[in-house]
Enzyme design. Structure first.
Site, PDB file in Angstrom:
ATOM      1  CB  SER A   1      -7.432  -3.084 -25.262  1.00 50.49           C
ATOM      2  OG  SER A   1      -8.120  -2.038 -26.204  1.00 50.49           O
TER       3      SER A   1
ATOM      4  CE  LYS B   1     -11.170  -4.674 -22.151  1.00 52.17           C
ATOM      5  NZ  LYS B   1     -12.140  -5.379 -24.323  1.00 52.17           N
TER       6      LYS B   1
ATOM      7  CG  ASN C   1      -8.446  -7.344 -22.626  1.00 59.64           C
ATOM      8  OD1 ASN C   1     -10.156  -6.979 -22.477  1.00 59.64           O
ATOM      9  ND2 ASN C   1      -8.187  -7.305 -24.207  1.00 59.64           N
TER      10      ASN C   1
ATOM     11  NE  ARG D   1      -0.328 -48.174 -46.608  1.00 58.86           N
ATOM     12  CZ  ARG D   1       1.114 -48.562 -47.577  1.00 58.86           C
ATOM     13  NH1 ARG D   1       2.481 -47.952 -48.400  1.00 58.86           N
ATOM     14  NH2 ARG D   1       2.007 -49.726 -46.877  1.00 58.86           N
TER      15      ARG D   1
END
Length: 465
Positions: A284, A290, A292, A324
């Site tokens: 982080s 952290k 993550n 088309r």
């Protein structure tokens, strides 16, 4: 999508800065890859003519040589594609610049832009699908090993976010694996069926009949497809877009499958749950503590984007009007390419995620025990309901939910002591302890793990063992 390297960083529209899940995994679908496929398709058409004895051999050599000359000029081709609405029109002119005059007639002979572009996208898709399948096989192997290793690790099953009954971590992983295998099978089927496109201006092959006669015109699409390694079309599919939508559906399903894995890992790695962790957590910028679940987050980002891309392909197919479409066809190109790109990135990231997945056994056990035996409330209803009555069992469960000791409550019930004696338990306490043991109420979870991790087919020579 990342632009061709020759465009330079100032010209690159999308190098993946805002799509980290695809970074390093999208080489097969870059602009350069698409241009290479367009050139390859033009060369394959000439080779098909040569194979059927319609064009001279030197025509194929000349077109291939011209393709090598123009096959890296992405910026020029992109700029020139605006006027005609697709890149094939200027590409044909660029190829003809490098083909000797007497052979120039065989460049794009009888074809229309849609023949070349559809075939090129199928060629790009087939190669990308091959890479995706490699990643899915890696996910399969990692999840099979993980499920086997944690076959009997008891975990709290959750329904609607709440503890429900016991399961095993291996069974949960086995469910991820089943989803991945189903998606891989469907993607393989879709990839094998990707057809070449050859129909001429309005899908009637009239130009090819005029050039070579009805017999050779009938044989040409299959020869063309074979040159590209694609499936032979049963007819031109200019406005019948199942090759695109079925491939898109299979890609979405593959991303869904790894998305479910990522979603469960992200949830289980929450600080307050802590049962699972990625092998390498993300950091982080503001909170150094952290770790993550970065890989799970990236896979989930792809899973959130993919269904809408698949829906766009179906919307385009539904508006494939006339011979088309007026814009619907054009909408497919970047949509299909982005879906392939997401599948490449999501499955490769999921393979790394599955291979590095770690388990916190203490957190797993703590969460199982968090409700003090209420995880097996269903079992109590089934076993004790007939002897205590459903109302009494509910009273005991409510009391335990409010903080009372469930084991003590059950042991104090005379009917429970009688049942313990009838079942040969050494004591009512031992009977209650076994009754409340989550490991005794995982049903066929371990069998389901064994079923899914077993080899799909017997080893060579073992069929009659």
């Amino acid at each position: 999508m990342p632009s061709d390297a020759s465009a330079g960083p100032a010209r690159a529209v999308d190098a993946g800065l805002l799509s980290p899940v695809t970074v390093g995994h999208d080489e097969a679908v870059t602009d350069a890859a698409v241009l290479g496929a367009l050139v390859e398709v033009e060369a394959a058409l000439t080779r098909a003519y040569v194979r059927l004895g319609i064009a001279p051999a030197e025509a194929a050599e000349a077109v291939a040589s011209a393709g090598e000359r123009v096959g890296s000029d992405v910026p020029r081709l992109a700029a020139a594609s605006v006027a005609g609405g697709n890149p094939v029109i200027p590409l044909v002119g660029m190829l003809r610049e490098h083909v000797p005059g007497e052979l120039r007639v065989w460049v794009h002979r009888g074809a229309t832009s849609q023949d070349i572009l559809d075939s090129a996208l199928m060629l790009v898709a087939r190669r990308a699908v091959g890479d995706i399948q490699v990643s899915l096989r890696a996910v399969d192997a990692a999840l099979a090993a993980f499920a086997a290793a944690h076959r009997g690790d008891v975990a709290a099953a959750r329904t609607l976010t709440q503890h429900a009954v016991p399961t095993t971590l291996g069974h949960r992983a086995g469910m991820w694996l089943r989803g991945v295998r189903r998606a891989a099978d469907r993607l393989a089927e879709a990839g094998d069926r990707l057809p070449a496109q050859l129909g001429g201006a309005a899908g009637t092959l009239a130009s090819f009949v005029e050039i070579a006669g009805a017999g050779d015109a009938t044989a040409l699409p299959a020869a063309f497809a074979d040159e590209l390694g694609l499936a032979a079309p049963d007819a031109p599919w200019h406005t019948v877009r199942w090759p695109v939508t079925e491939l898109g559906d299979a890609l979405v399903q593959a991303i869904d499958a790894v998305g479910a894995l990522a979603a469960d890992v992200a949830t289980a790695s929450r600080t307050e749950i802590g049962e699972l962790a990625e092998g390498t957590g993300g950091g982080s910028s503001a909170m150094p503590q952290k770790q993550n679940p970065a890989a799970s987050v990236l896979v989930r980002s792809a899973a959130l984007r993919a269904p809408q891309l698949g829906a766009t392909l179906h919307l385009a197919a539904a508006f494939a009007v006339d011979e088309r479409p007026d814009g619907a066809w054009h909408a497919e190109w970047p949509t299909l390419r982005e879906l392939l790109r997401l599948a490449l990135g999501a499955t490769a990231t999921a393979a790394a995620l599955a291979a590095g997945l770690r388990v916190d056994a203490e957190a797993l056990a703590c969460n199982v025990a968090a409700t003090g035996g209420l995880l097996v409330a269903e079992r109590l209803s089934l076993v004790l309901g007939p002897v205590l009555g459903a109302a009494r069992v509910s009273e005991l469960v409510r009391a335990a939910a409010q903080g009372d000791d469930l084991a003590a409550l059950l042991s104090a019930e005379p009917a429970v002591r009688t049942l313990a004696e009838e079942r040969g338990a050494s004591s009512s306490g031992a009977f209650v302890t076994a009754l409340l043991d989550p490991a005794g109420y995982t049903g066929l979870a371990e069998k389901f793990v064994d079923d899914v991790v077993a080899p799909k087919h017997p080893a060579a020579g073992q069929e009659n063992a």
